[in-house]
Design a protein around this motif. Structure first.
Motif, short mmCIF file in Angstrom:
data_model
loop_
_atom_site.label_atom_id
_atom_site.label_comp_id
_atom_site.label_asym_id
_atom_site.label_seq_id
_atom_site.Cartn_x
_atom_site.Cartn_y
_atom_site.Cartn_z
N PHE A 42 -2.18 -11.62 -5.34
CA PHE A 42 -2.79 -11.11 -4.11
C PHE A 42 -3.73 -12.18 -3.58
N PHE A 43 -3.66 -12.47 -2.29
CA PHE A 43 -4.48 -13.51 -1.68
C PHE A 43 -5.86 -12.95 -1.38
N GLY A 44 -6.89 -13.57 -1.97
CA GLY A 44 -8.23 -12.99 -1.95
C GLY A 44 -9.12 -13.36 -0.79
N ILE A 45 -8.54 -13.80 0.32
CA ILE A 45 -9.29 -14.05 1.55
C ILE A 45 -8.57 -13.32 2.68
N PRO A 46 -9.30 -12.66 3.58
CA PRO A 46 -8.62 -12.02 4.72
C PRO A 46 -7.75 -13.04 5.45
N PHE A 91 0.90 -17.72 2.44
CA PHE A 91 2.24 -17.34 2.87
C PHE A 91 2.98 -16.52 1.81
N LYS A 92 2.66 -16.76 0.54
CA LYS A 92 3.35 -16.05 -0.54
C LYS A 92 2.89 -14.61 -0.69
N TYR A 93 1.58 -14.38 -0.61
CA TYR A 93 1.04 -13.05 -0.89
C TYR A 93 0.26 -12.43 0.28
N GLY A 94 -0.01 -13.22 1.32
CA GLY A 94 -0.87 -12.74 2.40
C GLY A 94 -0.36 -11.51 3.11
N ALA A 95 0.97 -11.37 3.22
CA ALA A 95 1.54 -10.23 3.94
C ALA A 95 1.20 -8.90 3.28
N LYS A 96 0.80 -8.92 2.00
CA LYS A 96 0.42 -7.68 1.32
C LYS A 96 -0.82 -7.05 1.97
N GLN A 97 -1.60 -7.85 2.66
CA GLN A 97 -2.79 -7.33 3.32
C GLN A 97 -2.46 -6.56 4.60
N VAL A 98 -1.31 -6.85 5.17
CA VAL A 98 -0.95 -6.34 6.50
C VAL A 98 -0.31 -4.96 6.38
N PHE A 151 -13.65 -4.89 5.35
CA PHE A 151 -12.52 -4.04 5.74
C PHE A 151 -11.33 -4.22 4.78
N LEU A 152 -11.11 -5.46 4.34
CA LEU A 152 -10.01 -5.72 3.42
C LEU A 152 -10.24 -5.01 2.09
N PHE A 153 -11.47 -5.06 1.60
CA PHE A 153 -11.77 -4.40 0.32
C PHE A 153 -11.62 -2.89 0.44
N LEU A 154 -12.06 -2.33 1.54
CA LEU A 154 -11.95 -0.88 1.72
C LEU A 154 -10.50 -0.45 1.87
N ALA A 155 -9.65 -1.35 2.39
CA ALA A 155 -8.23 -1.04 2.51
C ALA A 155 -7.50 -1.23 1.19
N HIS A 156 -7.99 -2.14 0.34
CA HIS A 156 -7.33 -2.44 -0.94
C HIS A 156 -8.37 -2.51 -2.07
N GLU A 158 -8.40 -1.44 -4.95
CA GLU A 158 -7.84 -1.61 -6.29
C GLU A 158 -7.48 -3.06 -6.60
N GLN A 159 -7.46 -3.91 -5.60
CA GLN A 159 -7.04 -5.30 -5.80
C GLN A 159 -8.16 -6.12 -6.45
N LYS A 160 -7.91 -6.57 -7.67
CA LYS A 160 -8.94 -7.30 -8.41
C LYS A 160 -9.10 -8.74 -7.96
N ALA A 161 -8.20 -9.21 -7.09
CA ALA A 161 -8.39 -10.54 -6.50
C ALA A 161 -9.53 -10.52 -5.48
N LEU A 162 -9.93 -9.33 -5.08
CA LEU A 162 -11.12 -9.15 -4.23
C LEU A 162 -12.26 -8.78 -5.16
N ASN A 163 -13.08 -9.73 -5.53
CA ASN A 163 -14.02 -9.48 -6.61
C ASN A 163 -15.38 -10.13 -6.37
N PHE A 164 -16.30 -9.82 -7.28
CA PHE A 164 -17.68 -10.31 -7.15
C PHE A 164 -17.81 -11.83 -7.24
N PRO A 165 -17.13 -12.51 -8.18
CA PRO A 165 -17.29 -13.97 -8.24
C PRO A 165 -17.00 -14.66 -6.91
#
Length: 235
Positions: A42-46, A91-98, A151-156, A158-165
């Motif tokens: 999962f790509f961790g930047i909007p 390009f590989k994982y970004g579409a998962k955000q959409v 907004f990305l975190f609230l939408a996903h 559960e995605q651990k690629a969106l994290n505190f570090p």
């Protein structure tokens, strides 16, 4: 202009240290995004902000040069190497955000168009208003990125690629430039305002990542309440 490598004529040692700290923190942010993208798929930047960020680095690598000194000019250019990897995961994982099917179908094309548009916007802004170290355009992009992170975190959630570090290194890396500009002889009210708001948004995002389970529970409860309300209305 002082030293060829570090401009100590227009900027103090303290400012240069803060700007250098910003570069280090952002470098760590990029490496963490790449690491977690590989780990969690999962790509961790909007994605909307990612294309703008890469556009900024390209524009300030070759079309404009920061007046902080050659050390920073080449530092930004070195970031482009990490951008190559970032683009790959974008390009590989970004579409998962959409979540909009039409945009998801044309995700690659939309990303390329977005990149071109942001290059154009950054070029126009810096050419018309001036942006000696890239802080003006950089903070415009950053306040957008910080908002989209929430907004990305609230939408996903559960995605651990969106994290505190990532939130920590990005947030504090960004604020260093604002502090450096505040300490200057002619601080920019615009940059200071946007930097302050961006940091507040980043702190809020950090809080969300530290309370992931509570956020997930809250969202689930809201969905259950909505389902109950719909059932009652339909009945």
């Amino acid at each position: 202009m002082g030293s060829q490598w570090i401009n100590l004529t227009d900027y103090t040692v303290t400012q240069q240290v803060l700007f250098f700290a910003d570069a280090i923190f952002w470098a760590v942010t990029y490496l963490l995004v790449i690491y977690y993208a590989r780990k969690y798929k999962f790509f961790g930047i909007p994605v909307e902000a990612a294309v703008a960020n890469i556009a900024w680095e390209l524009m300030f690598s070759f079309f404009f040069t920061t007046e902080l000194g050659d050390l920073f000019v080449w530092g930004i250019r070195l970031w482009l190497f990490t951008d190559v990897v970032m683009i790959y995961f974008h390009f590989k994982y970004g579409a998962k955000q959409v979540r909009v099917p039409l945009i998801k179908q044309f995700f690659h094309l939309a990303s390329i168009i977005g990149f071109v548009f942001w290059c154009w916007i950054i070029y126009g802004f810096a050419t018309e208003y001036g942006d000696p170290i890239g802080a003006g355009t950089g903070y415009i992009l950053n306040i957008i990125m910080s908002t989209l992170f929430i907004f990305l975190f609230l939408a996903h959630p559960e995605q651990k690629a969106l994290n505190f570090p990532i939130a920590f290194w990005k947030g504090f890396g960004t604020v260093f430039v604002g502090i450096g500009i505040y300490l200057g002889d002619t601080p920019s009210p615009f940059v200071i305002a946007v930097a302050s708001i961006t940091f507040m948004l980043d702190l809020f995002y950090m809080g969300l990542t530290l309370n992931r389970e509570k956020v997930i529970a809250f969202i689930k409860k809201n969905k259950q309440d909505e389902q109950i309300s719909e059932t009652v209305l339909q009945g």
